[in-house]
Design a protein around this motif. Structure first.
Motif, short mmCIF file in Angstrom:
data_model
loop_
_atom_site.label_atom_id
_atom_site.label_comp_id
_atom_site.label_asym_id
_atom_site.label_seq_id
_atom_site.Cartn_x
_atom_site.Cartn_y
_atom_site.Cartn_z
N ILE A 50 0.72 -1.22 0.00
CA ILE A 50 0.07 -0.07 -0.14
C ILE A 50 0.90 1.22 -0.12
O ILE A 50 0.37 2.35 -0.54
N LEU A 51 1.94 1.11 0.74
CA LEU A 51 2.70 2.49 0.88
C LEU A 51 3.91 2.83 0.12
O LEU A 51 4.78 1.62 0.08
N PRO A 52 3.97 3.69 -0.95
CA PRO A 52 5.02 3.93 -1.65
C PRO A 52 6.46 4.20 -0.76
O PRO A 52 6.29 4.66 0.25
N ALA A 53 7.77 3.48 -1.29
CA ALA A 53 8.69 3.68 -0.50
C ALA A 53 9.02 5.33 -0.23
O ALA A 53 9.04 5.80 -1.06
N GLY A 54 9.52 5.37 0.80
CA GLY A 54 9.74 6.83 1.26
C GLY A 54 8.96 7.44 1.60
O GLY A 54 8.93 8.68 2.14
N LEU A 55 7.60 7.31 1.46
CA LEU A 55 6.44 8.16 1.58
C LEU A 55 5.55 7.51 2.98
O LEU A 55 4.73 7.87 3.28
N GLU A 56 6.30 6.54 3.77
CA GLU A 56 5.43 5.67 4.72
C GLU A 56 5.00 6.99 5.85
O GLU A 56 3.94 6.99 6.20
N ASP A 57 5.79 7.91 6.04
CA ASP A 57 5.56 8.63 7.32
C ASP A 57 4.45 9.58 7.02
O ASP A 57 3.58 10.25 7.94
N PHE A 58 4.29 9.75 5.64
CA PHE A 58 2.90 10.67 5.38
C PHE A 58 1.42 9.73 5.16
O PHE A 58 0.51 10.56 5.19
N ASN A 59 1.85 8.46 4.77
CA ASN A 59 0.53 7.58 4.46
C ASN A 59 0.21 6.51 5.66
O ASN A 59 -0.69 5.97 5.31
N LEU A 60 1.29 6.50 6.57
CA LEU A 60 0.83 5.48 7.74
C LEU A 60 0.35 6.06 8.89
O LEU A 60 1.26 6.77 9.47
N HIS A 61 -0.74 5.73 9.53
CA HIS A 61 -1.13 6.18 10.74
C HIS A 61 -1.41 4.98 11.63
O HIS A 61 -1.99 4.30 11.51
N THR A 62 -0.67 5.24 12.74
CA THR A 62 -0.58 4.02 13.89
C THR A 62 -0.99 4.45 15.32
O THR A 62 -0.59 5.66 15.63
N ALA A 63 -1.62 3.76 15.91
CA ALA A 63 -1.82 4.09 17.24
C ALA A 63 -1.98 2.87 18.18
O ALA A 63 -2.68 1.62 17.45
N GLN A 64 -1.74 2.84 19.42
CA GLN A 64 -2.13 1.72 20.38
C GLN A 64 -3.37 1.88 21.02
O GLN A 64 -3.95 3.11 21.15
N GLY A 65 -3.67 0.92 21.43
CA GLY A 65 -5.03 0.88 22.10
C GLY A 65 -5.44 1.77 23.06
O GLY A 65 -6.52 2.50 23.09
N LYS A 66 -4.49 1.89 24.11
CA LYS A 66 -4.87 3.03 25.37
C LYS A 66 -4.61 4.42 24.67
O LYS A 66 -5.09 5.18 25.22
N GLU A 67 -4.02 4.58 23.61
CA GLU A 67 -3.92 6.11 23.14
C GLU A 67 -4.70 6.36 21.95
O GLU A 67 -4.62 7.47 21.83
N CYS A 68 -5.58 5.16 21.89
CA CYS A 68 -6.54 5.49 20.66
C CYS A 68 -7.79 6.12 21.27
O CYS A 68 -8.30 5.65 22.37
N SER A 69 -8.69 6.42 20.17
CA SER A 69 -10.00 6.75 20.38
C SER A 69 -10.84 6.75 19.20
O SER A 69 -10.33 6.73 18.11
N VAL A 70 -11.85 6.64 19.46
CA VAL A 70 -12.91 6.61 18.03
C VAL A 70 -12.54 8.09 17.29
O VAL A 70 -12.38 8.00 15.96
N ASP A 71 -12.49 9.14 17.99
CA ASP A 71 -11.94 10.32 17.30
C ASP A 71 -10.90 10.13 16.23
O ASP A 71 -10.63 10.57 15.38
N TRP A 72 -9.58 9.64 17.17
CA TRP A 72 -8.49 9.60 16.44
C TRP A 72 -8.62 8.83 15.14
O TRP A 72 -8.00 9.07 14.04
N ILE A 73 -9.50 7.71 15.41
CA ILE A 73 -9.61 6.69 14.03
C ILE A 73 -10.35 7.45 13.08
O ILE A 73 -9.84 7.29 11.88
N GLU A 74 -11.53 8.07 13.34
CA GLU A 74 -12.11 8.99 12.35
C GLU A 74 -11.27 9.99 11.69
O GLU A 74 -11.06 10.15 10.43
N GLN A 75 -10.20 10.84 12.30
CA GLN A 75 -9.46 11.91 11.61
C GLN A 75 -8.27 10.82 11.00
O GLN A 75 -8.13 11.66 10.02
N ALA A 76 -7.76 9.78 11.44
CA ALA A 76 -6.67 9.13 10.45
C ALA A 76 -7.37 8.47 9.32
O ALA A 76 -6.85 8.59 8.25
N VAL A 77 -8.63 8.10 9.27
CA VAL A 77 -9.18 7.74 8.14
C VAL A 77 -9.45 8.80 7.14
O VAL A 77 -9.62 8.69 5.81
N ASP A 78 -9.72 10.01 7.65
CA ASP A 78 -10.05 10.97 6.84
C ASP A 78 -8.66 11.85 6.21
O ASP A 78 -8.99 12.49 5.19
N CYS A 79 -7.92 11.38 6.75
CA CYS A 79 -6.36 11.96 6.16
C CYS A 79 -6.20 11.44 4.31
O CYS A 79 -6.08 10.10 4.34
#
Length: 354
Positions: A50-79
């Motif tokens: 999915i991710l072009p080489a060298g552009l991972e920082d722009f197109n990969l969004h990660t979070a751990q369960g305790k640091e995550c929320s529905v708000d964060w997931i919605e924002q990450a999906v909208d990017c």
């Protein structure tokens, strides 16, 4: 008797790999299961697809369960993706089915309308994946994506994989050696991979031997206890006592040692029953859900050396010793040594009381 082990179903994993190879991953995945090595491998392949080489920082969004929320997931999906066709959102150990009612409603809305440019992946590592099959969320995962269970692999698959890993390291091993390694360190591929690396670096010759494996691999406690009880079966009490002493010296919990001993003697008792009933080795292996042919062969060989009354006696004495062990603080080593001496002595006399 233990329940029969279900066959490993790799269908969902194969479909995921095929989708990655064809460049058409779905918009939603749930990755879970005991076999973390395979799960992480598929996740890495997904990232590469999915991710072009060298552009991972722009197109990969990660979070751990305790640091995550529905708000964060919605924002990450909208990017929106940057210089890429798609983005990848990876959420680890987020309790998808343990959210409040309002959060669940928002998740249902989100998963129902995932944009084509986004691949959303829920990874379950430390947190167990417990889907509520009656919920809309579970139905959406099935409809919009896939839940992939990475199960422990069957012995045939594992043995072939082990041989390939040795080949990649410039070494060679046959199927029987691979089965011995499974017996020695277990059937999780992450553990096997680490041991294969050490063994390959240590082995002086191209052909890897069991002596090489014994020299550097860290055996699981079950394998060490099997060595101890196998020594008993061969009437080598000094060896059995030496193995027990090493286990206690390594600070292995006495309760764990006795638990594995009890399991061994239950398996030995079952093997003796199967031999007397004329049942096959394969039936025994299926009953106990064993992957290691080496382990089964050792059990069957040992069962031929013990009578059925003695096997029954050993099972009962392990159960009785468990009660004593839990009330003998500070003397656990002496209790286990006493049991070993009793069983070693008992095999030479007729057991008629059990």
């Amino acid at each position: 008797m233990p329940p029969k082990k279900k066959q490993v179903d790799n269908t969902a994993m194969r479909e995921l790999k095929r989708a990655i190879k064809e460049g058409a991953p779905k918009r939603l995945y749930v990755l879970y299961g005991e076999e973390a090595f395979l799960r992480d491998d598929c996740l890495n392949r997904l990232k590469q697809a999915i991710l072009p080489a060298g552009l991972e920082d722009f197109n990969l969004h990660t979070a751990q369960g305790k640091e995550c929320s529905v708000d964060w997931i919605e924002q990450a999906v909208d990017c929106l993706p940057m210089m890429s066709e798609r983005t990848l959102v990876v959420v680890t150990d987020f309790d998808l089915f343990g959210q409040g009612d309002k959060a669940k409603e928002r998740l249902v809305e989100l998963l129902s309308n995932l944009p084509d440019y986004c691949c959303l992946v829920f990874v379950y590592d430390l947190l167990a994946y417990k889907p509520d099959g009656r919920s809309k969320l579970a139905a959406l995962v099935k409809k919009e994506g896939a839940a992939v269970n990475f199960q422990r692999q069957e012995q045939k698959t594992l043995a072939a994989w082990i041989c390939r890993q040795f080949e990649k390291a410039g070494k060679s091993a046959d199927t029987s050696d691979a089965e011995y390694l499974i017996f020695l360190v277990g059937d999780l591929m992450h553990d096997l991979s680490a041991e294969i690396g050490k063994i390959s670096a240590y082995a002086p010759n191209k052909r890897v031997t069991r002596a090489d494996m014994d020299a550097v691999a860290i055996p699981k406690v079950e394998a060490v206890v099997y060595q101890m009880t196998d020594a008993m079966a061969r009437k080598d009490f000094d060896k059995a006592a030496s193995v027990l002493a090493d286990l206690l010296h390594s600070r292995e919990a006495p309760v764990m040692i006795l638990s594995v001993m009890g399991k061994y003697f239950r398996q030995l008792y079952t093997a003796r029953l199967y031999l007397d009933a004329g049942k096959s080795r394969g039936e025994f292996m299926e009953l106990w859900g064993m992957k290691s042919s080496y382990q089964v062969d050792k059990l069957m060989e040992a069962a031929r050396r013990f009578s059925l009354p003695w096997c029954r006696y050993a099972v009962r004495r392990c159960a009785e010793t468990d009660i004593v062990l839990k009330s003998s603080y500070g003397q656990e080593g002496e209790v286990l040594t006493g049991l070993l001496m009793e069983l070693a002595s008992g095999r030479r006399v007729a057991v008629t009381f059990y």
